[in-house]
Design an enzyme around this catalytic site. Structure first.
Site, PDB file in Angstrom:
ATOM      1  N   ARG A   1       0.480  14.776  13.401  1.00 54.33           N
ATOM      2  CA  ARG A   1       0.999  14.616  12.034  1.00 54.33           C
ATOM      3  C   ARG A   1       0.972  15.912  11.227  1.00 54.33           C
ATOM      4  O   ARG A   1       0.295  16.006  10.193  1.00 54.33           O
ATOM      5  CB  ARG A   1       0.271  13.490  11.309  1.00 54.33           C
ATOM      6  CG  ARG A   1       0.348  12.170  12.053  1.00 54.33           C
ATOM      7  CD  ARG A   1      -0.329  11.037  11.328  1.00 54.33           C
ATOM      8  NE  ARG A   1       0.427  10.555  10.187  1.00 54.33           N
ATOM      9  CZ  ARG A   1       0.034   9.526   9.418  1.00 54.33           C
ATOM     10  NH1 ARG A   1      -1.112   8.924   9.680  1.00 54.33           N
ATOM     11  NH2 ARG A   1       0.767   9.118   8.408  1.00 54.33           N
TER      12      ARG A   1
ATOM     13  N   CYS B   1      -5.171  13.056  13.015  1.00 57.90           N
ATOM     14  CA  CYS B   1      -5.222  11.616  12.743  1.00 57.90           C
ATOM     15  C   CYS B   1      -5.238  10.886  14.075  1.00 57.90           C
ATOM     16  O   CYS B   1      -4.713  11.389  15.069  1.00 57.90           O
ATOM     17  CB  CYS B   1      -3.983  11.231  11.933  1.00 57.90           C
ATOM     18  SG  CYS B   1      -3.729   9.468  11.781  1.00 57.90           S
TER      19      CYS B   1
ATOM     20  N   LYS C   1       0.840  -1.210   0.000  1.00 59.68           N
ATOM     21  CA  LYS C   1       0.000   0.000   0.000  1.00 59.68           C
ATOM     22  C   LYS C   1       0.873   1.257   0.000  1.00 59.68           C
ATOM     23  O   LYS C   1       0.664   2.192  -0.772  1.00 59.68           O
ATOM     24  CB  LYS C   1      -0.914   0.045   1.219  1.00 59.68           C
ATOM     25  CG  LYS C   1      -1.576   1.412   1.446  1.00 59.68           C
ATOM     26  CD  LYS C   1      -2.429   1.444   2.687  1.00 59.68           C
ATOM     27  CE  LYS C   1      -1.729   1.661   3.960  1.00 59.68           C
ATOM     28  NZ  LYS C   1      -1.341   3.055   4.255  1.00 59.68           N
ATOM     29  N   ASN C   2       1.883   1.270   0.869  1.00 59.87           N
ATOM     30  CA  ASN C   2       2.677   2.483   1.061  1.00 59.87           C
ATOM     31  C   ASN C   2       3.698   2.738  -0.039  1.00 59.87           C
ATOM     32  O   ASN C   2       4.404   3.742  -0.010  1.00 59.87           O
ATOM     33  CB  ASN C   2       3.328   2.469   2.442  1.00 59.87           C
ATOM     34  CG  ASN C   2       2.276   2.663   3.517  1.00 59.87           C
ATOM     35  OD1 ASN C   2       1.135   3.004   3.225  1.00 59.87           O
ATOM     36  ND2 ASN C   2       2.654   2.436   4.762  1.00 59.87           N
TER      37      ASN C   2
ATOM     38  N   ASP D   1       4.661   0.569  11.971  1.00 57.93           N
ATOM     39  CA  ASP D   1       3.456  -0.059  11.418  1.00 57.93           C
ATOM     40  C   ASP D   1       3.322  -1.520  11.806  1.00 57.93           C
ATOM     41  O   ASP D   1       2.332  -2.165  11.434  1.00 57.93           O
ATOM     42  CB  ASP D   1       3.438   0.083   9.891  1.00 57.93           C
ATOM     43  CG  ASP D   1       3.306   1.528   9.439  1.00 57.93           C
ATOM     44  OD1 ASP D   1       3.523   1.804   8.256  1.00 57.93           O
ATOM     45  OD2 ASP D   1       2.998   2.389  10.294  1.00 57.93           O
TER      46      ASP D   1
ATOM     47  N   ARG E   1      -8.576  -0.676   4.538  1.00 60.15           N
ATOM     48  CA  ARG E   1      -7.712   0.350   3.962  1.00 60.15           C
ATOM     49  C   ARG E   1      -6.360  -0.218   3.564  1.00 60.15           C
ATOM     50  O   ARG E   1      -5.721   0.261   2.633  1.00 60.15           O
ATOM     51  CB  ARG E   1      -7.488   1.491   4.959  1.00 60.15           C
ATOM     52  CG  ARG E   1      -8.741   2.243   5.344  1.00 60.15           C
ATOM     53  CD  ARG E   1      -8.376   3.492   6.108  1.00 60.15           C
ATOM     54  NE  ARG E   1      -7.435   4.295   5.321  1.00 60.15           N
ATOM     55  CZ  ARG E   1      -6.890   5.417   5.780  1.00 60.15           C
ATOM     56  NH1 ARG E   1      -7.164   5.831   7.014  1.00 60.15           N
ATOM     57  NH2 ARG E   1      -6.045   6.107   5.020  1.00 60.15           N
TER      58      ARG E   1
HETATM   59  C1  EPZ Z   1       4.299   7.056   6.304  1.00 59.04           C
HETATM   60  O1  EPZ Z   1       3.527   8.100   6.899  1.00 59.04           O
HETATM   61  C2  EPZ Z   1       3.349   5.858   6.214  1.00 59.04           C
HETATM   62  N1  EPZ Z   1       2.208   6.189   5.402  1.00 59.04           N
HETATM   63  C3  EPZ Z   1       2.884   5.467   7.614  1.00 59.04           C
HETATM   64  O2  EPZ Z   1       2.083   4.283   7.510  1.00 59.04           O
HETATM   65  C4  EPZ Z   1       4.086   5.131   8.468  1.00 59.04           C
HETATM   66  O3  EPZ Z   1       3.676   4.863   9.780  1.00 59.04           O
HETATM   67  C5  EPZ Z   1       5.064   6.331   8.479  1.00 59.04           C
HETATM   68  O4  EPZ Z   1       5.419   6.700   7.135  1.00 59.04           O
HETATM   69  C6  EPZ Z   1       6.343   6.016   9.231  1.00 59.04           C
HETATM   70  O5  EPZ Z   1       6.964   4.898   8.714  1.00 59.04           O
HETATM   71  C7  EPZ Z   1       2.288   6.004   4.048  1.00 59.04           C
HETATM   72  O6  EPZ Z   1       3.298   5.628   3.484  1.00 59.04           O
HETATM   73  C8  EPZ Z   1       1.048   6.302   3.257  1.00 59.04           C
HETATM   74  P1  EPZ Z   1       6.360  10.424   8.396  1.00 59.04           P
HETATM   75  P2  EPZ Z   1       4.074   9.616   6.903  1.00 59.04           P
HETATM   76  O7  EPZ Z   1       6.299  11.685   7.621  1.00 59.04           O
HETATM   77  O8  EPZ Z   1       4.844   9.852   5.689  1.00 59.04           O
HETATM   78  C9  EPZ Z   1       6.383  13.812  11.821  1.00 59.04           C
HETATM   79  C10 EPZ Z   1       0.176   2.941   7.772  1.00 59.04           C
HETATM   80  O9  EPZ Z   1      -0.263   2.372   8.794  1.00 59.04           O
HETATM   81  N2  EPZ Z   1       6.264  14.832  10.755  1.00 59.04           N
HETATM   82  O10 EPZ Z   1       7.532   9.555   8.188  1.00 59.04           O
HETATM   83  O11 EPZ Z   1       2.908  10.489   7.194  1.00 59.04           O
HETATM   84  C11 EPZ Z   1       5.133  12.930  11.896  1.00 59.04           C
HETATM   85  O12 EPZ Z   1       4.102  13.556  12.621  1.00 59.04           O
HETATM   86  C12 EPZ Z   1       0.690   4.384   7.860  1.00 59.04           C
HETATM   87  O13 EPZ Z   1       0.245   2.415   6.653  1.00 59.04           O
HETATM   88  C13 EPZ Z   1       6.274  16.164  11.109  1.00 59.04           C
HETATM   89  O14 EPZ Z   1       6.392  16.507  12.289  1.00 59.04           O
HETATM   90  O15 EPZ Z   1       5.029   9.582   8.183  1.00 59.04           O
HETATM   91  C14 EPZ Z   1       5.663  11.680  12.569  1.00 59.04           C
HETATM   92  O16 EPZ Z   1       5.676  11.867  13.955  1.00 59.04           O
HETATM   93  C15 EPZ Z   1       0.433   5.008   9.193  1.00 59.04           C
HETATM   94  N3  EPZ Z   1       6.152  17.097  10.131  1.00 59.04           N
HETATM   95  C16 EPZ Z   1       7.084  11.598  12.002  1.00 59.04           C
HETATM   96  O17 EPZ Z   1       7.421  12.899  11.509  1.00 59.04           O
HETATM   97  C17 EPZ Z   1       6.027  16.744   8.795  1.00 59.04           C
HETATM   98  O18 EPZ Z   1       5.911  17.623   7.930  1.00 59.04           O
HETATM   99  C18 EPZ Z   1       7.262  10.592  10.872  1.00 59.04           C
HETATM  100  O19 EPZ Z   1       6.200  10.795   9.956  1.00 59.04           O
HETATM  101  C19 EPZ Z   1       6.030  15.381   8.449  1.00 59.04           C
HETATM  102  C20 EPZ Z   1       6.152  14.430   9.456  1.00 59.04           C
END
Ligand code: EPZ
Length: 429
Positions: free
Chosen positions: A131, A126, A22-23, A316, A408
């Site tokens: 996030r 979320c 998915k990701n 995850d 999902r």
């Molecule tokens: C991706 O989310 C995945 N989603 C998530 O999977 C996964 O948990 C996550 O990466 C971490 O591996 C998809 O690929 C669609 P991040 P993403 O940006 O990109 C903070 C699932 O279950 N952050 O790596 O949204 C954020 O809040 C989902 O399939 C900021 O602060 O995650 C988090 O604490 C859930 N500011 C951390 O960084 C920003 O602008 C890592 O988030 C961006 C992120």
């Protein structure tokens, strides 16, 4: 609303075909916005999030078509999806579409890069954390875009196009790495992304973009170089197998006992997680067909795990691991460092008789001899599947409510587990 009913106790035996990731699929579909030619994606999973992404892209003018079944293909084979953004007729991603799936916010990068403008709704809150999208905004401004937040929307302009720059993320972020890589592919000059995410899904996107004509090096490391080009062409790309689905089923077999082949799985995509499965008591073997996971009679051992960006233990799989060690012979410690509110499954696992204490990022799981089936509530994608794993091993009946969360990200979970002997069924409506 659909529910899933499970009667626990049956060991799992057989083969589970692993779907496309998915990701990886979501950013790959968004990459179709970067070219006016056709992007063909093979091994696309049939998931609610994929269907939603089709709606989001068609709102921008992207045509999509799915190939019919081919001779010799079984019902579990992934889809072949053809995406063509011949003309982008709308550069706005409205709230009612974006608010249902966060990853849809990622269209902002390709829209600015190709069209010089975008108006994209902020994704909002979320269940697993606040996030924010501040890293995206800083990165796109770094590439020369003028960006404002107005009425809950990111309003961006780059009338003269984007220009390459050095982008340093204060914290590893998968989404902003994807988006910056896609935007920089069509920017003038070189972009260097530092402290980039190293997830396999980043590498899969970079591989596809490179086949489209992008000039990218270093994907999979924390420093990615992108030399921008004027235009990108179409290509055909096969989505890599889902490492989170793989890890989930590996933990399910270790929980129930049994012997299952995870067909099409790639061990190199989740080394750390498979190491943890083995430490708990799963026998993990790589084969030509995928990964074989078995547990016959031996007990479950406690573990101490901290979630981290790749190649660390994936957040995850945190909920699934917690379900697994609820019956370990001792005390496990799990620390969640990626999302600040990713323990929603704890209270639901407690309904099945689990003994879990929370203290901020830290969960202490004291193993119990038996779990007992109960009514439980899914709260987010990964939390919901941890309840399925616990239900497979609990005495009696478990009913998981709100399984739309599951749909999902897990393709036909009741068919895949049912084929391996689980007493599991979907109750519609
Ligand atoms: C991706 O989310 C995945 N989603 C998530 O999977 C996964 O948990 C996550 O990466 C971490 O591996 C998809 O690929 C669609 P991040 P993403 O940006 O990109 C903070 C699932 O279950 N952050 O790596 O949204 C954020 O809040 C989902 O399939 C900021 O602060 O995650 C988090 O604490 C859930 N500011 C951390 O960084 C920003 O602008 C890592 O988030 C961006 C992120």
């Amino acid at each position: 609303m659909d529910r899933i009913r499970i009667v626990g106790g049956a060991p799992l035996h057989g083969t589970i075909p692993i779907s496309g990731a998915k990701n990886a699929t979501l950013p790959l579909m968004i990459a179709s916005l970067l070219t006016d030619e056709t992007l063909v994606l093979d091994n696309v999973p049939r998931l609610a999030d994929v269907a939603q992404m089709k709606r989001i892209l068609s709102n921008h003018g992207v045509d999509h078509a799915v190939d019919g079944k081919r001779a010799g293909q079984n019902g579990m084979a992934g889809e072949t999806l053809r995406l063509t953004a011949r003309e982008i007729v709308d550069t706005e991603a409205p709230y009612d579409l974006v608010s249902t799936m966060r990853a849809s916010f990622w269209v902002v990068g390709p829209l600015i890069a190709r069209m010089g403008e975008a108006r994209v709704s902020l994704p909002g809150g979320c269940a697993i954390g606040t996030r924010p999208v501040d890293f995206f905004i800083t990165a796109l401004r770094g590439l020369g875009a003028e960006l404002d937040i107005d009425g809950g929307y990111v309003v961006a302009r780059a009338p003269k196009g984007l220009r390459g720059n050095r982008i340093v993320f204060p914290r590893v972020t998968v989404g902003a790495t994807h988006v910056t890589m896609m935007a920089a592919a069509l920017a003038r000059g070189e972009t260097v992304i530092e402290n980039a995410a190293r997830e396999p899904e980043i590498v899969d996107l970079a591989t596809c973009l490179t086949a489209m004509g992008a000039r990218i090096s270093g994907a999979g490391t924390s420093t990615i170089h992108i030399d921008g080009v004027d235009r990108l062409s179409g290509t055909r790309h096969t989505v890599l197998p889902d490492r989170i689905e793989t890890g989930t089923y590996a933990m399910a077999v270790t929980m129930t006992g049994g012997d299952v082949l995870l067909e099409g799985a790639r061990p190199d995509l989740l080394d750390t997680a498979l190491g943890v499965v083995a430490a708990v008591g799963g026998e993990v073997t790589s084969t030509n067909e995928g990964i074989r996971v078995a547990r016959n009679g031996s007990g479950l051992a406690p573990v101490n795990v901290t979630t981290e960006p790749f190649p660390g233990f994936p957040t995850d799989l945190q909920a699934q691991l917690m379900a697994l060690v609820t019956r370990a012979d001792g005390v496990s410690k799990i620390r969640e460092t990626i999302f600040e509110n990713r323990f929603m499954h704890v209270q639901e696992l407690a309904r099945l008789g689990a003994d879990i204490n929370l203290d901020g990022q830290h969960a202490t799981v004291t193993g119990v001899k038996r779990l007992k089936g109960a009514q439980v509530m899914a709260t987010d994608l990964r939390a919901s599947v941890s309840l399925v794993i616990a239900g497979l091993a609990a005495d009696g009946e478990t009913v998981v409510n709100r399984v739309y969360h599951l749909d999902r990200g897990f393709e036909r979970i009741e068919d895949k587990l049912g084929a391996c002997g689980a007493a599991i069924e979907r109750l519609s409506g």
